[in-house]
Design a protein around this motif. Structure first.
Motif, short mmCIF file in Angstrom:
data_model
loop_
_atom_site.label_atom_id
_atom_site.label_comp_id
_atom_site.label_asym_id
_atom_site.label_seq_id
_atom_site.Cartn_x
_atom_site.Cartn_y
_atom_site.Cartn_z
N TYR A 257 -2.09 1.28 14.31
CA TYR A 257 -2.06 2.56 14.89
C TYR A 257 -2.19 3.63 13.86
O TYR A 257 -1.27 4.02 13.39
CB TYR A 257 -0.96 2.70 15.78
N PRO A 258 -3.34 3.93 13.16
CA PRO A 258 -3.09 4.90 12.16
C PRO A 258 -3.50 6.12 12.44
O PRO A 258 -3.63 7.13 11.65
CB PRO A 258 -4.47 4.16 11.21
N GLY A 259 -3.88 6.54 13.82
CA GLY A 259 -4.37 7.83 14.35
C GLY A 259 -5.68 8.00 14.45
O GLY A 259 -6.57 7.19 13.88
N TYR B 25 5.86 2.74 9.38
CA TYR B 25 5.86 3.11 8.12
C TYR B 25 6.10 4.73 8.07
O TYR B 25 5.17 5.36 8.68
CB TYR B 25 4.95 2.46 7.08
N TRP B 26 7.19 4.88 7.47
CA TRP B 26 7.59 6.64 7.54
C TRP B 26 7.64 7.20 6.37
O TRP B 26 8.36 6.65 5.31
CB TRP B 26 8.68 6.54 8.62
N ALA C 59 0.74 -1.08 0.06
CA ALA C 59 0.02 -0.15 0.00
C ALA C 59 0.74 1.39 0.02
O ALA C 59 0.50 2.33 -0.55
CB ALA C 59 -0.81 0.24 1.23
N LEU C 60 1.98 1.10 0.73
CA LEU C 60 2.74 2.63 0.78
C LEU C 60 4.19 2.04 0.41
O LEU C 60 5.27 2.06 0.93
CB LEU C 60 2.98 2.80 2.44
N PRO C 61 4.49 1.95 -0.90
CA PRO C 61 5.88 1.17 -1.55
C PRO C 61 6.82 2.24 -1.34
O PRO C 61 7.99 1.84 -1.28
CB PRO C 61 5.58 0.86 -2.81
N TYR C 62 6.62 3.58 -1.07
CA TYR C 62 7.44 4.89 -0.87
C TYR C 62 7.89 4.84 0.64
O TYR C 62 8.89 5.76 0.73
CB TYR C 62 6.76 5.94 -1.65
N ALA C 63 7.15 4.34 1.40
CA ALA C 63 7.43 4.58 2.90
C ALA C 63 8.61 3.53 3.18
O ALA C 63 8.85 2.50 2.85
CB ALA C 63 6.09 4.03 3.77
N GLU C 64 9.25 4.27 4.09
CA GLU C 64 10.47 3.59 4.87
C GLU C 64 9.91 2.56 6.13
O GLU C 64 8.98 3.28 6.85
CB GLU C 64 11.35 4.75 5.13
N GLU C 65 10.35 1.75 6.10
CA GLU C 65 10.21 0.69 7.39
C GLU C 65 11.33 1.19 8.46
O GLU C 65 12.52 1.29 8.17
CB GLU C 65 10.54 -0.75 7.05
N ARG C 66 10.64 1.33 9.68
CA ARG C 66 11.55 1.45 10.82
C ARG C 66 10.84 1.27 11.91
O ARG C 66 9.58 0.87 11.97
CB ARG C 66 12.12 3.03 10.78
N ILE D 260 -7.23 -2.54 5.88
CA ILE D 260 -5.61 -2.29 6.21
C ILE D 260 -4.90 -1.50 5.11
O ILE D 260 -4.45 -0.38 5.37
CB ILE D 260 -5.09 -3.43 6.68
N THR D 261 -5.23 -2.00 3.68
CA THR D 261 -4.56 -1.22 2.68
C THR D 261 -5.17 -0.03 2.66
O THR D 261 -4.74 1.17 2.35
CB THR D 261 -4.90 -1.97 1.53
N GLU D 262 -6.62 -0.03 2.60
CA GLU D 262 -7.15 1.51 2.73
C GLU D 262 -6.95 2.28 3.58
O GLU D 262 -6.58 3.52 3.23
CB GLU D 262 -8.99 1.30 2.36
N ILE D 263 -6.88 1.90 4.86
CA ILE D 263 -6.48 2.63 6.04
C ILE D 263 -5.00 3.28 5.78
O ILE D 263 -4.89 4.33 5.90
CB ILE D 263 -6.64 2.00 7.35
N ALA D 264 -4.18 2.38 5.38
CA ALA D 264 -2.67 3.03 5.31
C ALA D 264 -2.44 3.90 4.10
O ALA D 264 -1.97 4.98 4.36
CB ALA D 264 -1.80 1.57 4.92
N LYS D 265 -3.30 3.74 2.96
CA LYS D 265 -3.31 4.83 1.79
C LYS D 265 -4.15 5.80 2.11
O LYS D 265 -3.54 7.21 2.01
CB LYS D 265 -4.09 4.04 0.72
N TRP D 266 -5.14 5.80 3.08
CA TRP D 266 -5.82 7.08 3.41
C TRP D 266 -4.94 7.97 4.51
O TRP D 266 -4.78 8.92 4.17
CB TRP D 266 -7.20 6.73 4.14
#
Length: 136
Positions: free
Chosen positions: A86-88, A67-68, A52-59, A122-128
């Motif tokens: 924990y999406p906020g 995902y950052w 969902a977030l291919p450009y995000a860094e894992e940390r 989970i994909t939709e939440i992460a992208k949102w």
């Protein structure tokens, strides 16, 4: 006070979740520190968020897989009876109608091990979280 039999640390709460050893430095470390039966579930969430977030860094942030991209976007963590996402608080509010079968609190969703993971959600939440700028 409760004292962990493994590491000897003392806590206010009985059986409090904690790391007996060194804190994880990578998501691979985090997953390997969990019970082996949780590895497939944690890897499913990891793979889902990575896609969902291919450009995000894992940390690791707050001792959780994170995902950052210029700031924290979303986190997840394993617990005794569930995986926490924990999406906020704004994401939990935005998706509240679709989260009714799960326990939620301000900024968190609990996915119990007794139910299949809702990977599409989970994909939709992460992208949102990323697209809306409502990062955790």
């Amino acid at each position: 006070m409760w004292k962990c039999d493994k590491c000897g640390k003392e806590f206010k709460n009985t059986n409090q979740d904690h790391y007996c050893s060194e804190k994880p430095k990578t998501i691979d470390d985090y997953i390997s520190m969990q019970s082996e039966e949780l590895w497939p579930l944690l890897n499913q969430i990891r793979d889902t968020i990575r896609e969902a977030l291919p450009y995000a860094e894992e940390r690791i942030s707050w001792s959780m897989p994170t995902y950052w991209n210029k700031q924290n976007i979303i986190h997840f963590a394993a617990f005794k009876k569930h995986i926490g996402l924990y999406p906020g608080d704004k994401a939990v509010e935005h998706f509240s109608q679709r989260l009714t079968e799960y326990k939620t609190s301000k900024g968190a969703v609990q996915f119990p091990y007794s139910k299949p993971l809702p990977l599409e959600l989970i994909t939709e939440i992460a992208k949102w979280c990323y697209d809306s700028g409502n990062h955790n």
